[in-house]
Every structure is written in structure tokens, then in C-alpha cells.
Design a protein around this motif. Structure first.
Motif, PDB file in Angstrom:
ATOM      1  N   MET A   1     -14.530 -62.290   2.544  1.00 28.14           N
ATOM      2  CA  MET A   1     -14.705 -61.943   1.284  1.00 28.14           C
ATOM      3  C   MET A   1     -16.021 -63.020   0.808  1.00 28.14           C
ATOM      4  O   MET A   1     -15.756 -64.042   0.671  1.00 28.14           O
ATOM      5  N   PRO A   2     -16.910 -62.161   0.303  1.00 25.15           N
ATOM      6  CA  PRO A   2     -17.953 -63.065  -0.257  1.00 25.15           C
ATOM      7  C   PRO A   2     -17.605 -63.923  -1.513  1.00 25.15           C
ATOM      8  O   PRO A   2     -16.817 -63.314  -2.389  1.00 25.15           O
ATOM      9  N   LYS A   3     -18.239 -64.878  -1.778  1.00 25.11           N
ATOM     10  CA  LYS A   3     -17.846 -65.668  -3.198  1.00 25.11           C
ATOM     11  C   LYS A   3     -18.601 -64.956  -4.126  1.00 25.11           C
ATOM     12  O   LYS A   3     -18.224 -65.145  -5.190  1.00 25.11           O
ATOM     13  N   GLU A   4     -19.739 -64.727  -3.894  1.00 27.31           N
ATOM     14  CA  GLU A   4     -20.860 -64.012  -4.761  1.00 27.31           C
ATOM     15  C   GLU A   4     -21.570 -62.835  -4.299  1.00 27.31           C
ATOM     16  O   GLU A   4     -21.667 -62.726  -2.986  1.00 27.31           O
ATOM     17  N   ALA A   5     -21.684 -61.915  -5.138  1.00 27.79           N
ATOM     18  CA  ALA A   5     -22.378 -60.693  -4.780  1.00 27.79           C
ATOM     19  C   ALA A   5     -22.938 -59.917  -5.829  1.00 27.79           C
ATOM     20  O   ALA A   5     -22.581 -60.031  -7.085  1.00 27.79           O
ATOM     21  N   LEU A   6     -24.017 -59.502  -5.619  1.00 25.69           N
ATOM     22  CA  LEU A   6     -24.604 -58.556  -6.675  1.00 25.69           C
ATOM     23  C   LEU A   6     -24.223 -57.128  -6.417  1.00 25.69           C
ATOM     24  O   LEU A   6     -23.675 -56.383  -7.708  1.00 25.69           O
ATOM     25  N   THR A   7     -23.819 -56.356  -5.523  1.00 21.44           N
ATOM     26  CA  THR A   7     -23.178 -55.213  -5.266  1.00 21.44           C
ATOM     27  C   THR A   7     -22.109 -55.318  -4.325  1.00 21.44           C
ATOM     28  O   THR A   7     -22.296 -56.194  -3.035  1.00 21.44           O
ATOM     29  N   MET A   8     -21.013 -54.749  -4.335  1.00 21.70           N
ATOM     30  CA  MET A   8     -19.718 -54.832  -3.502  1.00 21.70           C
ATOM     31  C   MET A   8     -18.940 -53.641  -3.402  1.00 21.70           C
ATOM     32  O   MET A   8     -19.087 -52.763  -4.354  1.00 21.70           O
ATOM     33  N   GLY A   9     -18.592 -53.436  -2.245  1.00 15.17           N
ATOM     34  CA  GLY A   9     -17.776 -51.890  -2.258  1.00 15.17           C
ATOM     35  C   GLY A   9     -16.374 -52.179  -2.818  1.00 15.17           C
ATOM     36  O   GLY A   9     -15.925 -53.135  -3.321  1.00 15.17           O
ATOM     37  N   ILE A  10     -15.961 -51.009  -3.117  1.00 10.52           N
ATOM     38  CA  ILE A  10     -14.456 -51.097  -3.961  1.00 10.52           C
ATOM     39  C   ILE A  10     -13.530 -51.765  -3.344  1.00 10.52           C
ATOM     40  O   ILE A  10     -12.713 -52.440  -3.966  1.00 10.52           O
ATOM     41  N   GLN A  11     -13.465 -51.618  -1.915  1.00 13.34           N
ATOM     42  CA  GLN A  11     -12.445 -52.286  -1.165  1.00 13.34           C
ATOM     43  C   GLN A  11     -12.404 -53.770  -1.199  1.00 13.34           C
ATOM     44  O   GLN A  11     -11.593 -54.406  -1.251  1.00 13.34           O
ATOM     45  N   ASN A  12     -13.895 -54.148  -1.193  1.00 16.88           N
ATOM     46  CA  ASN A  12     -14.000 -55.652  -1.270  1.00 16.88           C
ATOM     47  C   ASN A  12     -13.385 -56.284  -2.638  1.00 16.88           C
ATOM     48  O   ASN A  12     -13.136 -57.340  -2.790  1.00 16.88           O
ATOM     49  N   ILE A  13     -13.873 -55.471  -3.624  1.00 14.20           N
ATOM     50  CA  ILE A  13     -13.485 -55.807  -4.930  1.00 14.20           C
ATOM     51  C   ILE A  13     -11.793 -55.961  -5.079  1.00 14.20           C
ATOM     52  O   ILE A  13     -11.388 -56.804  -5.569  1.00 14.20           O
ATOM     53  N   LEU A  14     -11.290 -54.794  -4.600  1.00 14.21           N
ATOM     54  CA  LEU A  14      -9.712 -54.683  -4.667  1.00 14.21           C
ATOM     55  C   LEU A  14      -9.130 -55.883  -3.949  1.00 14.21           C
ATOM     56  O   LEU A  14      -8.011 -56.223  -4.013  1.00 14.21           O
ATOM     57  N   ASP A  15      -9.745 -56.370  -2.693  1.00 13.88           N
ATOM     58  CA  ASP A  15      -9.230 -57.317  -2.013  1.00 13.88           C
ATOM     59  C   ASP A  15      -9.299 -58.730  -2.619  1.00 13.88           C
ATOM     60  O   ASP A  15      -8.490 -59.678  -2.194  1.00 13.88           O
ATOM     61  N   ALA A  16     -10.013 -58.880  -3.689  1.00 14.76           N
ATOM     62  CA  ALA A  16     -10.095 -60.049  -4.444  1.00 14.76           C
ATOM     63  C   ALA A  16      -8.493 -60.553  -5.016  1.00 14.76           C
ATOM     64  O   ALA A  16      -7.812 -59.799  -5.497  1.00 14.76           O
ATOM     65  N   HIS A  17      -8.201 -61.706  -4.997  1.00 13.87           N
ATOM     66  CA  HIS A  17      -7.174 -62.334  -5.682  1.00 13.87           C
ATOM     67  C   HIS A  17      -6.844 -62.035  -7.017  1.00 13.87           C
ATOM     68  O   HIS A  17      -5.862 -61.608  -7.765  1.00 13.87           O
ATOM     69  N   GLN A  18      -7.940 -62.156  -7.870  1.00 14.91           N
ATOM     70  CA  GLN A  18      -8.495 -62.094  -9.467  1.00 14.91           C
ATOM     71  C   GLN A  18      -9.640 -61.222  -9.561  1.00 14.91           C
ATOM     72  O   GLN A  18     -10.546 -61.646  -8.933  1.00 14.91           O
ATOM     73  N   ILE A  19      -9.601 -60.568 -10.703  1.00 16.98           N
ATOM     74  CA  ILE A  19     -10.720 -59.977 -11.050  1.00 16.98           C
ATOM     75  C   ILE A  19     -11.095 -60.152 -12.425  1.00 16.98           C
ATOM     76  O   ILE A  19     -10.246 -60.048 -13.410  1.00 16.98           O
TER      77      ILE A  19
END
Length: 73
Positions: A1-19
Motif C-alpha cells: 500500500m502506498p504511503k502517499e498518492a495523488l490518485t488511488m483505486g477504491i480497493q487501495n483506499i478501502l485497504d487502508a487502516h484509517q481514512i
């Protein structure tokens, strides 16, 4: 999982521990309402945030509007 991103896919976002979702101003009201106070739908990819267990929203009253304030409180 990237630590920083300008654009991310939905699944990448949902895989985050916190949003953290930050929104200010009346121009964000419709998008925030669709994302947080309406049904989860493909038409609004941000609505998938509703199924994530750890979402923090920082927004002013103009961005939230009455429907989101009721939903979040």
C-alpha cells in the motif's frame, strides 16, 4: 500500500487502516452528501467509505449540510 498518492483505486483506499476525509466549503456539499448520507452506489465511488470501519471526516458546516450533520451525529 502506498504511503502517499495523488490518485488511488477504491480497493487501495478501502485497504487502508484509517481514512481521513477533509472537505471545506459549500461546493463540496453535494459530493459529501452523496458519499456519506446516501446509499452505497457505483455512481458515487466515495460512498464506499461508508463500509470502512475507521473513517474520520473533518469538514465545516457549509460542506456538511444538514443531511450529513444528521448522519454523522
Amino acid at each position: 500500500m502506498p504511503k502517499e498518492a495523488l490518485t488511488m483505486g477504491i480497493q487501495n483506499i478501502l485497504d487502508a487502516h484509517q481514512i481521513l476525509l477533509v472537505a471545506f466549503g459549500a461546493a463540496k456539499r453535494d459530493a459529501l452528501t452523496q458519499a456519506l448520507a446516501e446509499s452505497v452506489t457505483e455512481a458515487c465511488p466515495a460512498s464506499t467509505l461508508q463500509i470502512h470501519p475507521h473513517v474520520t471526516v473533518i469538514a465545516d458546516r457549509e460542506a456538511l449540510g444538514s443531511s450529513c450533520v444528521k448522519f454523522l451525529l
